[in-house]
Design a protein around this motif. Structure first.
Motif, PDB file in Angstrom:
ATOM      1  N   PHE A  51     -31.839  46.988  47.469  1.00 55.23           N
ATOM      2  CA  PHE A  51     -31.950  48.287  48.128  1.00 55.23           C
ATOM      3  C   PHE A  51     -30.718  49.116  47.767  1.00 55.23           C
ATOM      4  N   VAL A  52     -30.946  50.154  46.966  1.00 57.36           N
ATOM      5  CA  VAL A  52     -29.860  50.980  46.451  1.00 57.36           C
ATOM      6  C   VAL A  52     -29.646  52.183  47.369  1.00 57.36           C
ATOM      7  N   VAL A  53     -28.379  52.390  47.761  1.00 56.50           N
ATOM      8  CA  VAL A  53     -28.013  53.467  48.690  1.00 56.50           C
ATOM      9  C   VAL A  53     -27.299  54.566  47.923  1.00 56.50           C
ATOM     10  N   SER A  54     -27.484  55.804  48.337  1.00 58.33           N
ATOM     11  CA  SER A  54     -26.930  56.949  47.608  1.00 58.33           C
ATOM     12  C   SER A  54     -25.445  57.186  47.873  1.00 58.33           C
ATOM     13  N   ARG A  55     -24.754  56.183  48.381  1.00 55.21           N
ATOM     14  CA  ARG A  55     -23.300  56.294  48.519  1.00 55.21           C
ATOM     15  C   ARG A  55     -22.674  54.900  48.449  1.00 55.21           C
ATOM     16  N   MET A  56     -21.387  54.879  48.122  1.00 58.08           N
ATOM     17  CA  MET A  56     -20.690  53.604  48.003  1.00 58.08           C
ATOM     18  C   MET A  56     -20.588  52.929  49.372  1.00 58.08           C
ATOM     19  N   LEU A  57     -20.861  51.626  49.394  1.00 58.09           N
ATOM     20  CA  LEU A  57     -20.813  50.864  50.640  1.00 58.09           C
ATOM     21  C   LEU A  57     -19.551  50.017  50.735  1.00 58.09           C
ATOM     22  N   THR A  58     -19.152  49.411  49.607  1.00 55.45           N
ATOM     23  CA  THR A  58     -17.990  48.532  49.629  1.00 55.45           C
ATOM     24  C   THR A  58     -17.497  48.282  48.211  1.00 55.45           C
ATOM     25  N   ARG A  59     -16.228  47.895  48.114  1.00 55.18           N
ATOM     26  CA  ARG A  59     -15.671  47.449  46.835  1.00 55.18           C
ATOM     27  C   ARG A  59     -15.562  45.928  46.815  1.00 55.18           C
ATOM     28  N   ASN A  60     -15.977  45.308  47.912  1.00 52.80           N
ATOM     29  CA  ASN A  60     -15.818  43.861  48.063  1.00 52.80           C
ATOM     30  C   ASN A  60     -17.177  43.187  48.199  1.00 52.80           C
ATOM     31  N   ALA A  61     -17.601  42.499  47.159  1.00 49.25           N
ATOM     32  CA  ALA A  61     -18.897  41.808  47.194  1.00 49.25           C
ATOM     33  C   ALA A  61     -18.870  40.690  48.226  1.00 49.25           C
ATOM     34  N   VAL A  62     -19.910  40.655  49.075  1.00 50.88           N
ATOM     35  CA  VAL A  62     -19.990  39.638  50.119  1.00 50.88           C
ATOM     36  C   VAL A  62     -21.412  39.074  50.153  1.00 50.88           C
ATOM     37  N   GLU A  63     -21.511  37.755  50.306  1.00 51.05           N
ATOM     38  CA  GLU A  63     -22.817  37.095  50.392  1.00 51.05           C
ATOM     39  C   GLU A  63     -22.933  36.371  51.724  1.00 51.05           C
ATOM     40  N   TYR A  64     -24.107  36.504  52.356  1.00 54.05           N
ATOM     41  CA  TYR A  64     -24.357  35.843  53.638  1.00 54.05           C
ATOM     42  C   TYR A  64     -25.591  34.958  53.503  1.00 54.05           C
ATOM     43  N   LYS A  65     -25.427  33.677  53.838  1.00 51.07           N
ATOM     44  CA  LYS A  65     -26.528  32.725  53.765  1.00 51.07           C
ATOM     45  C   LYS A  65     -27.275  32.602  55.089  1.00 51.07           C
ATOM     46  N   ASN A  66     -26.619  33.005  56.195  1.00 49.40           N
ATOM     47  CA  ASN A  66     -27.264  32.950  57.515  1.00 49.40           C
ATOM     48  C   ASN A  66     -26.531  33.872  58.472  1.00 49.40           C
ATOM     49  N   ILE A  67     -27.091  34.053  59.662  1.00 51.85           N
ATOM     50  CA  ILE A  67     -26.551  35.014  60.625  1.00 51.85           C
ATOM     51  C   ILE A  67     -25.187  34.594  61.165  1.00 51.85           C
ATOM     52  N   ASP A  68     -24.884  33.297  61.124  1.00 55.36           N
ATOM     53  CA  ASP A  68     -23.594  32.830  61.639  1.00 55.36           C
ATOM     54  C   ASP A  68     -22.428  33.283  60.774  1.00 55.36           C
ATOM     55  N   GLN A  69     -22.705  33.712  59.552  1.00 53.14           N
ATOM     56  CA  GLN A  69     -21.653  34.138  58.637  1.00 53.14           C
ATOM     57  C   GLN A  69     -21.394  35.640  58.681  1.00 53.14           C
ATOM     58  N   THR A  70     -22.109  36.369  59.553  1.00 56.80           N
ATOM     59  CA  THR A  70     -22.134  37.833  59.459  1.00 56.80           C
ATOM     60  C   THR A  70     -21.153  38.571  60.368  1.00 56.80           C
ATOM     61  N   ALA A  71     -20.077  37.921  60.784  1.00 55.47           N
ATOM     62  CA  ALA A  71     -19.112  38.595  61.667  1.00 55.47           C
ATOM     63  C   ALA A  71     -18.560  39.864  61.031  1.00 55.47           C
ATOM     64  N   SER A  72     -18.465  39.883  59.703  1.00 58.22           N
ATOM     65  CA  SER A  72     -17.886  41.038  59.008  1.00 58.22           C
ATOM     66  C   SER A  72     -18.906  42.125  58.691  1.00 58.22           C
ATOM     67  N   SER A  73     -20.179  41.882  58.972  1.00 54.61           N
ATOM     68  CA  SER A  73     -21.207  42.868  58.619  1.00 54.61           C
ATOM     69  C   SER A  73     -22.251  43.051  59.719  1.00 54.61           C
ATOM     70  N   PRO A  74     -22.081  44.067  60.565  1.00 57.93           N
ATOM     71  CA  PRO A  74     -23.105  44.367  61.577  1.00 57.93           C
ATOM     72  C   PRO A  74     -24.479  44.630  60.970  1.00 57.93           C
ATOM     73  N   LEU A  75     -24.529  45.230  59.772  1.00 60.92           N
ATOM     74  CA  LEU A  75     -25.819  45.470  59.127  1.00 60.92           C
ATOM     75  C   LEU A  75     -26.495  44.160  58.763  1.00 60.92           C
ATOM     76  N   ALA A  76     -25.754  43.248  58.140  1.00 63.99           N
ATOM     77  CA  ALA A  76     -26.333  41.948  57.780  1.00 63.99           C
ATOM     78  C   ALA A  76     -26.796  41.202  59.022  1.00 63.99           C
ATOM     79  N   GLN A  77     -26.018  41.323  60.093  1.00 64.88           N
ATOM     80  CA  GLN A  77     -26.373  40.648  61.342  1.00 64.88           C
ATOM     81  C   GLN A  77     -27.724  41.134  61.852  1.00 64.88           C
ATOM     82  N   GLU A  78     -27.953  42.442  61.774  1.00 70.25           N
ATOM     83  CA  GLU A  78     -29.229  42.996  62.226  1.00 70.25           C
ATOM     84  C   GLU A  78     -30.369  42.631  61.272  1.00 70.25           C
TER      85      GLU A  78
END
Length: 299
Positions: free
Chosen positions: A121-148
């Protein structure tokens, strides 16, 4: 007339009444009685029905938990009609908090990837300079979007980098069934000021690069050459497909290069072909060594 779709849930006392469009701004509401429902005139009206126990409002639906004095089959159509009539007359579902920041319009579109289980899903603005991968919801403390996003039952993994979010799904749904829902959710979440990544909770790129530089200097010459080839020739290509590749190790004895696949590349059926026919052949040619093998540590 507003179209309301009635859907059952795993709980027989709770029924969902779905709208064609989202009705909340990335918020979830739960009301136990009419006094709690000050923010929702619609929920207040529903509490006048004697069998309504709890009202939930989220995303594109209203869910109602009933008391056991009635069966849903006897009243569900009447409830759907009441909700539809309320909205058609201009009734307010949820009162908007005017103190919240105004929407910042963006565009979001989906791109296919070589991995049939992953969509970018490509967004029309920069989101981050730091690539982050989440395998499950327990890892998503740094990303409210991923958590949702992990609250959607079909979301398996999430990878966020630059201006895109790669979502890997379980096989329970086809993309044509869920792409619009995910795209709309991501768009509304970001437009309404939701946090994609809390940079303070992840290892920043500056720190990562500094650590990489220190580690790079300690590596043997062949490993350094492999990293440079991956960075210059391979990473841009896999990033375009919604993924990432990272150097893990090189064994001088058996000439094995181990890499980490992330995002759409992780679990991709064609990743083995890409590693062997693409990356492995490239390294053999550029390093002039036919004995080199490439393996993914998470293949």
């Amino acid at each position: 007339m507003t179209k309301i779709t009635i859907k059952e849930t795993q709980n027989p006392t709770i029924l969902k009444f779905e709208f064609e469009d989202f009705i909340t701004q990335n918020q979830n509401f739960e009301f136990k009685n009419i006094d709690e429902a000050q923010a929702s005139p619609l929920a207040q009206q529903l509490f006048y029905l004697p069998f309504v126990k709890t009202v939930y409002i989220s995303g594109n639906f209203i869910a109602i938990e009933r008391y056991s004095i009635v069966d849903w089959d006897d009243v569900k159509d009447a409830v759907a009609e009441q909700i539809s009539a309320f909205v058609d007359k201009g009734g307010v579902i949820i009162k908007i908090d005017e103190t919240k920041p105004k929407k910042q319009p963006i565009t979001v579109y989906g791109e296919t990837t070589p991995n049939p289980s992953a969509l970018k899903f490509v967004v029309s603005r920069m989101l981050t300079r730091n690539a982050v991968e989440y395998k499950n919801i327990d890892q998503t403390a740094s990303s409210p979007l991923a958590q949702e996003l992990f609250k959607f039952p079909y979301v398996k993994e999430i990878f966020i980098d630059e201006n895109y979010i790669s979502v890997t799904k379980y096989e329970i749904n086809n993309w044509d069934e869920i792409t619009l829902e995910l795209r709309t959710f991501i768009k509304q979440f970001i437009e309404n000021g939701g946090t994609v990544l809390d940079e303070s909770l992840i290892e920043t790129k500056a720190k990562t690069e500094a650590t990489k530089d220190e580690a790079f200097d300690k590596l043997d010459v062949t490993s350094q050459q492999i990293i440079n080839i991956l960075e210059e020739y391979v990473k841009p290509a896999v990033a375009a497909d919604g993924g990432n590749i990272a150097f893990e190790s090189y064994n001088e004895d058996d000439k094995t290069v181990k890499v980490l696949l992330q995002g759409a590349c992780s679990g991709c059926p064609s990743s083995t072909f890409t590693l062997k026919s693409g990356i492995e052949n490239m390294l053999k040619s550029m390093l002039n060594d036919e004995a080199i093998k490439v393996e993914a540590v998470n293949a």
